[in-house]
Write a protein that holds these residues in place. Structure first.
Motif, PDB file in Angstrom:
ATOM      1  N   ASP A 206       0.855  -1.185   0.000  1.00 56.49           N
ATOM      2  CA  ASP A 206       0.000   0.000   0.000  1.00 56.49           C
ATOM      3  C   ASP A 206       0.890   1.235   0.000  1.00 56.49           C
ATOM      4  OD1 ASP A 206      -2.179   1.793   0.248  1.00 56.49           O
ATOM      5  OD2 ASP A 206      -1.966   1.768   2.426  1.00 56.49           O
ATOM      6  N   PRO A 207       1.037   1.888  -1.158  1.00 58.73           N
ATOM      7  CA  PRO A 207       1.942   3.042  -1.213  1.00 58.73           C
ATOM      8  C   PRO A 207       1.496   4.213  -0.341  1.00 58.73           C
ATOM      9  CG  PRO A 207       0.744   2.804  -3.289  1.00 58.73           C
ATOM     10  CD  PRO A 207       0.427   1.606  -2.453  1.00 58.73           C
ATOM     11  N   SER A 208       0.204   4.377  -0.123  1.00 53.06           N
ATOM     12  CA  SER A 208      -0.268   5.529   0.660  1.00 53.06           C
ATOM     13  C   SER A 208       0.161   5.454   2.117  1.00 53.06           C
ATOM     14  CB  SER A 208      -1.790   5.668   0.559  1.00 53.06           C
ATOM     15  OG  SER A 208      -2.424   4.587   1.187  1.00 53.06           O
ATOM     16  N   SER A 209       0.414   4.243   2.619  1.00 54.53           N
ATOM     17  CA  SER A 209       0.883   4.117   4.000  1.00 54.53           C
ATOM     18  C   SER A 209       2.355   3.701   4.070  1.00 54.53           C
ATOM     19  CB  SER A 209       0.009   3.130   4.776  1.00 54.53           C
ATOM     20  OG  SER A 209       0.039   1.861   4.161  1.00 54.53           O
ATOM     21  N   GLY A 210       3.042   3.743   2.930  1.00 56.68           N
ATOM     22  CA  GLY A 210       4.476   3.468   2.923  1.00 56.68           C
ATOM     23  C   GLY A 210       4.856   2.013   3.091  1.00 56.68           C
ATOM     24  N   MET A 211       3.947   1.094   2.774  1.00 58.15           N
ATOM     25  CA  MET A 211       4.246  -0.330   2.944  1.00 58.15           C
ATOM     26  C   MET A 211       4.898  -0.889   1.680  1.00 58.15           C
ATOM     27  SD  MET A 211       1.371  -2.040   5.402  1.00 58.15           S
ATOM     28  CE  MET A 211      -0.053  -1.767   4.392  1.00 58.15           C
ATOM     29  N   TYR A 212       6.213  -0.760   1.616  1.00 56.88           N
ATOM     30  CA  TYR A 212       7.029  -1.310   0.535  1.00 56.88           C
ATOM     31  C   TYR A 212       7.874  -2.429   1.136  1.00 56.88           C
ATOM     32  CZ  TYR A 212       5.907   2.730  -2.367  1.00 56.88           C
ATOM     33  OH  TYR A 212       5.248   3.684  -3.110  1.00 56.88           O
ATOM     34  N   PHE A 213       7.812  -3.600   0.529  1.00 61.63           N
ATOM     35  CA  PHE A 213       8.562  -4.759   1.021  1.00 61.63           C
ATOM     36  C   PHE A 213       9.399  -5.344  -0.103  1.00 61.63           C
ATOM     37  CE2 PHE A 213       5.549  -4.340   4.351  1.00 61.63           C
ATOM     38  CZ  PHE A 213       6.004  -5.059   5.445  1.00 61.63           C
ATOM     39  N   PHE A 214      10.509  -5.985   0.260  1.00 66.96           N
ATOM     40  CA  PHE A 214      11.301  -6.706  -0.722  1.00 66.96           C
ATOM     41  C   PHE A 214      11.602  -8.108  -0.202  1.00 66.96           C
ATOM     42  CE2 PHE A 214      14.510  -4.357   1.741  1.00 66.96           C
ATOM     43  CZ  PHE A 214      15.424  -5.359   2.063  1.00 66.96           C
TER      44      PHE A 214
ATOM     45  N   ARG B 101      20.133   0.511   8.750  1.00 69.58           N
ATOM     46  CA  ARG B 101      21.379   0.178   8.069  1.00 69.58           C
ATOM     47  C   ARG B 101      21.533  -1.337   7.943  1.00 69.58           C
ATOM     48  NH1 ARG B 101      22.562   1.794  13.176  1.00 69.58           N
ATOM     49  NH2 ARG B 101      23.966   0.504  14.393  1.00 69.58           N
ATOM     50  N   ILE B 102      22.474  -1.715   7.094  1.00 69.82           N
ATOM     51  CA  ILE B 102      22.751  -3.131   6.846  1.00 69.82           C
ATOM     52  C   ILE B 102      24.231  -3.370   7.114  1.00 69.82           C
ATOM     53  CG2 ILE B 102      22.818  -4.929   5.075  1.00 69.82           C
ATOM     54  CD1 ILE B 102      20.469  -3.455   3.724  1.00 69.82           C
ATOM     55  N   LEU B 103      24.518  -4.439   7.858  1.00 63.43           N
ATOM     56  CA  LEU B 103      25.900  -4.765   8.203  1.00 63.43           C
ATOM     57  C   LEU B 103      26.296  -6.112   7.615  1.00 63.43           C
ATOM     58  CD1 LEU B 103      25.757  -3.855  12.008  1.00 63.43           C
ATOM     59  CD2 LEU B 103      26.525  -2.393  10.121  1.00 63.43           C
ATOM     60  N   LYS B 104      27.531  -6.214   7.154  1.00 61.36           N
ATOM     61  CA  LYS B 104      28.061  -7.483   6.661  1.00 61.36           C
ATOM     62  C   LYS B 104      28.551  -8.289   7.867  1.00 61.36           C
ATOM     63  CE  LYS B 104      31.396  -9.504   3.495  1.00 61.36           C
ATOM     64  NZ  LYS B 104      32.381  -9.236   2.435  1.00 61.36           N
ATOM     65  N   ILE B 105      28.028  -9.489   8.018  1.00 62.96           N
ATOM     66  CA  ILE B 105      28.434 -10.368   9.111  1.00 62.96           C
ATOM     67  C   ILE B 105      29.490 -11.353   8.612  1.00 62.96           C
ATOM     68  CG2 ILE B 105      27.653 -12.096  10.784  1.00 62.96           C
ATOM     69  CD1 ILE B 105      26.587  -9.232  11.300  1.00 62.96           C
ATOM     70  N   SER B 106      29.232 -11.954   7.457  1.00 62.12           N
ATOM     71  CA  SER B 106      30.169 -12.878   6.823  1.00 62.12           C
ATOM     72  C   SER B 106      29.884 -12.860   5.324  1.00 62.12           C
ATOM     73  CB  SER B 106      30.012 -14.294   7.392  1.00 62.12           C
ATOM     74  OG  SER B 106      28.755 -14.843   7.028  1.00 62.12           O
TER      75      SER B 106
ATOM     76  N   LEU C  19      17.746  -3.440  -1.432  1.00 60.91           N
ATOM     77  CA  LEU C  19      17.414  -2.156  -0.811  1.00 60.91           C
ATOM     78  C   LEU C  19      17.388  -1.045  -1.866  1.00 60.91           C
ATOM     79  CD1 LEU C  19      16.936  -0.841   2.020  1.00 60.91           C
ATOM     80  CD2 LEU C  19      19.376  -0.313   2.013  1.00 60.91           C
ATOM     81  N   GLN C  20      18.387  -1.026  -2.743  1.00 60.88           N
ATOM     82  CA  GLN C  20      18.463   0.006  -3.773  1.00 60.88           C
ATOM     83  C   GLN C  20      17.369  -0.145  -4.829  1.00 60.88           C
ATOM     84  OE1 GLN C  20      22.537  -0.588  -4.882  1.00 60.88           O
ATOM     85  NE2 GLN C  20      23.311   0.782  -3.293  1.00 60.88           N
ATOM     86  N   ARG C  21      17.073  -1.389  -5.204  1.00 62.72           N
ATOM     87  CA  ARG C  21      15.998  -1.620  -6.181  1.00 62.72           C
ATOM     88  C   ARG C  21      14.653  -1.181  -5.614  1.00 62.72           C
ATOM     89  NH1 ARG C  21      16.502  -6.900  -9.481  1.00 62.72           N
ATOM     90  NH2 ARG C  21      14.873  -7.598  -8.070  1.00 62.72           N
ATOM     91  N   THR C  22      14.443  -1.435  -4.325  1.00 62.58           N
ATOM     92  CA  THR C  22      13.192  -1.014  -3.683  1.00 62.58           C
ATOM     93  C   THR C  22      13.105   0.499  -3.636  1.00 62.58           C
ATOM     94  OG1 THR C  22      13.255  -3.031  -2.347  1.00 62.58           O
ATOM     95  CG2 THR C  22      11.711  -1.310  -1.655  1.00 62.58           C
ATOM     96  N   ALA C  23      14.222   1.158  -3.333  1.00 63.90           N
ATOM     97  CA  ALA C  23      14.233   2.627  -3.300  1.00 63.90           C
ATOM     98  C   ALA C  23      13.905   3.196  -4.681  1.00 63.90           C
ATOM     99  CB  ALA C  23      15.590   3.134  -2.814  1.00 63.90           C
ATOM    100  N   GLN C  24      14.468   2.603  -5.728  1.00 65.74           N
ATOM    101  CA  GLN C  24      14.201   3.076  -7.088  1.00 65.74           C
ATOM    102  C   GLN C  24      12.729   2.871  -7.458  1.00 65.74           C
ATOM    103  OE1 GLN C  24      15.918   4.836  -9.126  1.00 65.74           O
ATOM    104  NE2 GLN C  24      14.733   4.641 -11.000  1.00 65.74           N
ATOM    105  N   PHE C  25      12.203   1.690  -7.160  1.00 63.48           N
ATOM    106  CA  PHE C  25      10.796   1.399  -7.435  1.00 63.48           C
ATOM    107  C   PHE C  25       9.894   2.366  -6.668  1.00 63.48           C
ATOM    108  CE2 PHE C  25       7.066  -1.049  -5.789  1.00 63.48           C
ATOM    109  CZ  PHE C  25       6.283  -0.937  -6.926  1.00 63.48           C
ATOM    110  N   ARG C  26      10.212   2.580  -5.410  1.00 65.05           N
ATOM    111  CA  ARG C  26       9.419   3.470  -4.562  1.00 65.05           C
ATOM    112  C   ARG C  26       9.412   4.891  -5.128  1.00 65.05           C
ATOM    113  NH1 ARG C  26       9.743   3.242   1.949  1.00 65.05           N
ATOM    114  NH2 ARG C  26       8.095   4.733   2.336  1.00 65.05           N
ATOM    115  N   TYR C  27      10.566   5.365  -5.546  1.00 61.56           N
ATOM    116  CA  TYR C  27      10.696   6.697  -6.125  1.00 61.56           C
ATOM    117  C   TYR C  27       9.822   6.833  -7.373  1.00 61.56           C
ATOM    118  CZ  TYR C  27      12.821  10.599  -8.641  1.00 61.56           C
ATOM    119  OH  TYR C  27      13.013  11.759  -9.344  1.00 61.56           O
ATOM    120  N   LEU C  28       9.917   5.856  -8.269  1.00 64.64           N
ATOM    121  CA  LEU C  28       9.144   5.910  -9.517  1.00 64.64           C
ATOM    122  C   LEU C  28       7.641   5.852  -9.260  1.00 64.64           C
ATOM    123  CD1 LEU C  28      11.374   3.596 -11.743  1.00 64.64           C
ATOM    124  CD2 LEU C  28      11.141   6.096 -11.921  1.00 64.64           C
ATOM    125  N   LEU C  29       7.205   4.954  -8.376  1.00 71.85           N
ATOM    126  CA  LEU C  29       5.774   4.835  -8.082  1.00 71.85           C
ATOM    127  C   LEU C  29       5.256   6.080  -7.373  1.00 71.85           C
ATOM    128  CD1 LEU C  29       3.158   3.248  -8.169  1.00 71.85           C
ATOM    129  CD2 LEU C  29       3.887   2.052  -6.091  1.00 71.85           C
TER     130      LEU C  29
END
Length: 170
Positions: free
Chosen positions: A81-89, A109-114, A141-151
């Motif tokens: 639901d874009p109106s409530s900011g529910m974007y999932f990947f 943020r995202i951390l590299k563990i191994s 994360l980046q693909r979701t940000a791009q999709f979110r921006y376009l939509l």
């Protein structure tokens, strides 16, 4: 700590993640919401599909929409639901029973563990470690940000250009 099993759950803007968990050969979901974690007796992609249907589509329909907007066909991010900011990947193919779903809005943020493990730190301070490479997670994360921006831009354009439209009287 996870100590509660629910039969049903409706994804909301407060949902951080829907994580796949195998218990005795059966996939269930661990839902992260604020400071809570609980089990739901359905696989994550089914919960995502139910949430999409609540807002008038389906997981498949949302995936097709993502493809139409930005061309992403594999591990496509979706807007429940874009109106409530529910974007999932998804963390893997949604056809895979161990696919988990992460809310884009709650990631700090995202951390590299191994090599093949990463940690997601959410804005509320909670975290989860997943079996997914740091690079793959950053890509999602980046693909979701791009999709979110376009939509979001499409929605803003429609709202801006329909403000002068007045409904016809009966």
């Amino acid at each position: 700590m996870v100590n509660e099993m629910r039969v049903n759950y409706e994804i909301t803007p407060l949902t951080l993640a829907v994580l796949a968990e195998e218990i005795d050969g059966h996939y269930t979901s661990v839902v992260m919401e604020d400071d809570q974690r609980f089990f739901v007796n359905k696989p994550p992609s089914r919960l995502i599909d139910y949430a999409c249907k609540f807002f008038g589509s389906s997981l498949r329909g949302r995936q097709e929409g993502t493809k139409g907007i930005c061309g992403i066909t594999h591990k496509a991010p979706i807007s429940i639901d874009p109106s409530s900011g529910m974007y999932f990947f998804p963390t893997s193919s949604p056809l895979n029973p161990d696919c988990s779903w992460i809310s884009h809005s709650h990631i700090d943020r995202i951390l590299k563990i191994s090599t093949d493990h990463s940690a997601i730190i959410f804005k509320n301070g909670s975290n989860v470690t997943l079996e997914i490479s740091h690079g793959s997670l950053l890509n999602q994360l980046q693909r979701t940000a791009q999709f979110r921006y376009l939509l979001d831009n499409r929605i803003k354009y429609l709202l801006k250009n329909t403000i002068d439209i007045v409904a016809e009287p009966f």
